[in-house]
Scaffold this motif. Sequence first.
Motif, PDB file in Angstrom:
ATOM      1  N   ASP A 191       0.340  -1.547  -0.264  1.00 54.37           N
ATOM      2  CA  ASP A 191      -0.057   0.302  -0.266  1.00 54.37           C
ATOM      3  C   ASP A 191       0.769   0.836  -0.148  1.00 54.37           C
ATOM      4  O   ASP A 191       1.788   1.189   0.629  1.00 54.37           O
ATOM      5  CB  ASP A 191      -1.236  -0.373   1.081  1.00 54.37           C
ATOM      6  N   GLY A 192       0.618   2.162  -0.862  1.00 57.46           N
ATOM      7  CA  GLY A 192       1.298   3.575  -0.731  1.00 57.46           C
ATOM      8  C   GLY A 192       2.735   2.703  -1.281  1.00 57.46           C
ATOM      9  O   GLY A 192       3.163   4.396  -1.504  1.00 57.46           O
ATOM     10  N   PHE A 193       2.702   2.612  -2.501  1.00 58.40           N
ATOM     11  CA  PHE A 193       3.993   1.819  -3.275  1.00 58.40           C
ATOM     12  C   PHE A 193       3.768   2.563  -4.087  1.00 58.40           C
ATOM     13  O   PHE A 193       3.092   2.185  -4.816  1.00 58.40           O
ATOM     14  CB  PHE A 193       4.076   0.476  -3.134  1.00 58.40           C
ATOM     15  N   ASP A 194       4.439   3.491  -4.543  1.00 61.00           N
ATOM     16  CA  ASP A 194       5.203   4.141  -6.364  1.00 61.00           C
ATOM     17  C   ASP A 194       6.007   4.810  -6.757  1.00 61.00           C
ATOM     18  O   ASP A 194       6.998   5.509  -6.354  1.00 61.00           O
ATOM     19  CB  ASP A 194       4.241   6.032  -5.686  1.00 61.00           C
ATOM     20  N   ALA A 195       5.569   4.151  -7.524  1.00 64.24           N
ATOM     21  CA  ALA A 195       7.751   3.774  -8.849  1.00 64.24           C
ATOM     22  C   ALA A 195       7.357   3.831 -10.118  1.00 64.24           C
ATOM     23  O   ALA A 195       6.215   3.248 -10.378  1.00 64.24           O
ATOM     24  CB  ALA A 195       8.031   1.977  -8.325  1.00 64.24           C
ATOM     25  N   ARG A 196       8.343   4.115 -10.204  1.00 62.89           N
ATOM     26  CA  ARG A 196       8.514   4.672 -12.677  1.00 62.89           C
ATOM     27  C   ARG A 196       9.245   4.515 -12.841  1.00 62.89           C
ATOM     28  O   ARG A 196       9.916   3.804 -12.408  1.00 62.89           O
ATOM     29  CB  ARG A 196       8.026   6.633 -11.905  1.00 62.89           C
ATOM     30  N   PRO A 197       9.472   3.610 -14.068  1.00 60.93           N
ATOM     31  CA  PRO A 197       9.781   3.610 -14.271  1.00 60.93           C
ATOM     32  C   PRO A 197      11.082   3.441 -14.581  1.00 60.93           C
ATOM     33  O   PRO A 197      11.649   5.597 -15.389  1.00 60.93           O
ATOM     34  CB  PRO A 197       9.713   2.976 -16.084  1.00 60.93           C
TER      35      PRO A 197
ATOM     36  N   SER B 294       9.234  -3.307 -14.918  1.00 62.33           N
ATOM     37  CA  SER B 294       7.677  -3.334 -15.157  1.00 62.33           C
ATOM     38  C   SER B 294       7.179  -1.304 -16.150  1.00 62.33           C
ATOM     39  O   SER B 294       7.968  -0.823 -15.160  1.00 62.33           O
ATOM     40  CB  SER B 294       6.986  -3.556 -13.952  1.00 62.33           C
ATOM     41  N   PRO B 295       6.113  -1.250 -16.043  1.00 60.98           N
ATOM     42  CA  PRO B 295       6.041  -0.146 -16.899  1.00 60.98           C
ATOM     43  C   PRO B 295       5.802   0.403 -15.560  1.00 60.98           C
ATOM     44  O   PRO B 295       5.126   2.003 -15.438  1.00 60.98           O
ATOM     45  CB  PRO B 295       4.946  -0.305 -17.892  1.00 60.98           C
ATOM     46  N   ASP B 296       4.723   0.036 -14.464  1.00 56.90           N
ATOM     47  CA  ASP B 296       4.736   0.899 -13.145  1.00 56.90           C
ATOM     48  C   ASP B 296       3.820  -0.162 -11.744  1.00 56.90           C
ATOM     49  O   ASP B 296       4.870  -1.754 -12.453  1.00 56.90           O
ATOM     50  CB  ASP B 296       2.698   1.556 -13.823  1.00 56.90           C
ATOM     51  N   ALA B 297       3.640  -0.120 -11.458  1.00 57.68           N
ATOM     52  CA  ALA B 297       3.972  -0.300  -9.810  1.00 57.68           C
ATOM     53  C   ALA B 297       2.356  -0.678  -9.313  1.00 57.68           C
ATOM     54  O   ALA B 297       1.715  -0.832  -7.843  1.00 57.68           O
ATOM     55  CB  ALA B 297       4.353  -0.111  -8.728  1.00 57.68           C
ATOM     56  N   HIS B 298       1.133  -0.671 -10.332  1.00 56.48           N
ATOM     57  CA  HIS B 298       0.200  -1.193  -9.788  1.00 56.48           C
ATOM     58  C   HIS B 298       0.073  -2.396  -9.728  1.00 56.48           C
ATOM     59  O   HIS B 298      -0.408  -3.037 -10.284  1.00 56.48           O
ATOM     60  CB  HIS B 298      -0.595  -0.037 -10.510  1.00 56.48           C
ATOM     61  N   GLU B 299      -0.144  -2.507  -8.302  1.00 63.54           N
ATOM     62  CA  GLU B 299      -0.923  -3.657  -7.692  1.00 63.54           C
ATOM     63  C   GLU B 299       0.203  -4.737  -7.671  1.00 63.54           C
ATOM     64  O   GLU B 299       0.556  -5.551  -6.867  1.00 63.54           O
ATOM     65  CB  GLU B 299      -2.125  -4.384  -8.552  1.00 63.54           C
TER      66      GLU B 299
ATOM     67  N   SER C 299      12.549  -2.409  -0.048  1.00 68.01           N
ATOM     68  CA  SER C 299      12.951  -0.394   0.314  1.00 68.01           C
ATOM     69  C   SER C 299      12.772  -0.093  -0.913  1.00 68.01           C
ATOM     70  O   SER C 299      13.373  -0.396  -2.030  1.00 68.01           O
ATOM     71  CB  SER C 299      14.028  -0.429   1.396  1.00 68.01           C
ATOM     72  N   GLY C 300      12.269   1.054  -1.063  1.00 69.86           N
ATOM     73  CA  GLY C 300      12.615   2.068  -1.563  1.00 69.86           C
ATOM     74  C   GLY C 300      10.665   2.139  -2.162  1.00 69.86           C
ATOM     75  O   GLY C 300      10.233   2.946  -1.246  1.00 69.86           O
ATOM     76  N   PRO C 301      10.516   3.077  -3.438  1.00 65.47           N
ATOM     77  CA  PRO C 301      11.614   2.851  -4.530  1.00 65.47           C
ATOM     78  C   PRO C 301      13.229   4.209  -3.846  1.00 65.47           C
ATOM     79  O   PRO C 301      12.876   5.356  -3.404  1.00 65.47           O
ATOM     80  CB  PRO C 301      10.984   3.264  -5.799  1.00 65.47           C
ATOM     81  N   PHE C 302      14.163   4.024  -5.063  1.00 68.54           N
ATOM     82  CA  PHE C 302      15.097   5.313  -5.050  1.00 68.54           C
ATOM     83  C   PHE C 302      15.562   5.339  -6.740  1.00 68.54           C
ATOM     84  O   PHE C 302      15.213   4.825  -7.791  1.00 68.54           O
ATOM     85  CB  PHE C 302      16.298   4.548  -4.615  1.00 68.54           C
ATOM     86  N   GLY C 303      16.329   6.016  -6.911  1.00 67.51           N
ATOM     87  CA  GLY C 303      16.978   6.835  -8.283  1.00 67.51           C
ATOM     88  C   GLY C 303      16.029   7.988  -8.302  1.00 67.51           C
ATOM     89  O   GLY C 303      14.922   8.441  -8.578  1.00 67.51           O
TER      90      GLY C 303
END
Length: 210
Positions: A26-32, A55-60, A92-96
């Motif tokens: 929950d709340g994890f939001d990462a971009r390519p 992956s192109p996104d981190a939805h689910e 842990s993350g996302p980073f970058g």
Amino acid sequence: MDATVAVTDVSSVGPNTVAIVLESPDGFDARPGQFVKISAAVDGEEYARFYTLSSPDAHETFEITVGVDPEEAGPFSRHLLELESGDELDISGPFGNEYYEDESHVVVLGGGPGVGAAVGLGERALRDGGSVAVIYKDDAPAHEERLADLRERGATVVVTDGDLADHVSEVYTDGAQAFVYGFADFVQEALDALEAVDADPADAKVENFG
């Protein structure tokens, strides 16, 4: 963010390479282009490695791509290759900061394990209606099905085990955002190729894997 997540799928995507799909907390939001730290205990020892999203996104769920040299694989690498659906990993993350930010024209240069970031970013940019070119350098390519799908959907895709310069000159145009993902030697070759077409290497978004 720190969380323990379940593995939902593990599949072979090339020679000594697997794609591992993980539940997104929950709340994890990462971009390519961003990466996560993956941790686990193996035989009583704690291990951790960083992996870029493929992956192109981190939805689910989100995906990482893991390539392992069988002659150099340590306990943690072997552990990742042997994962099954339902197993758990700590993340842990996302980073970058060198990630996709809705640019309309992208050129992605990926070497070796950089293919994960390349396919994920390329898929996302195409989905967003952007123009995409991917140049992937490896003598034993991975993610060939996804690369073929990108090509069929209108992206320019080049897979090579040779010099990058000619390919970059064929696909790079002014105004494109260049992304570079790979080990240090590849990164330098990619930046030199960009400079040769009068692109400013300082403008490229670069993730050097060391």
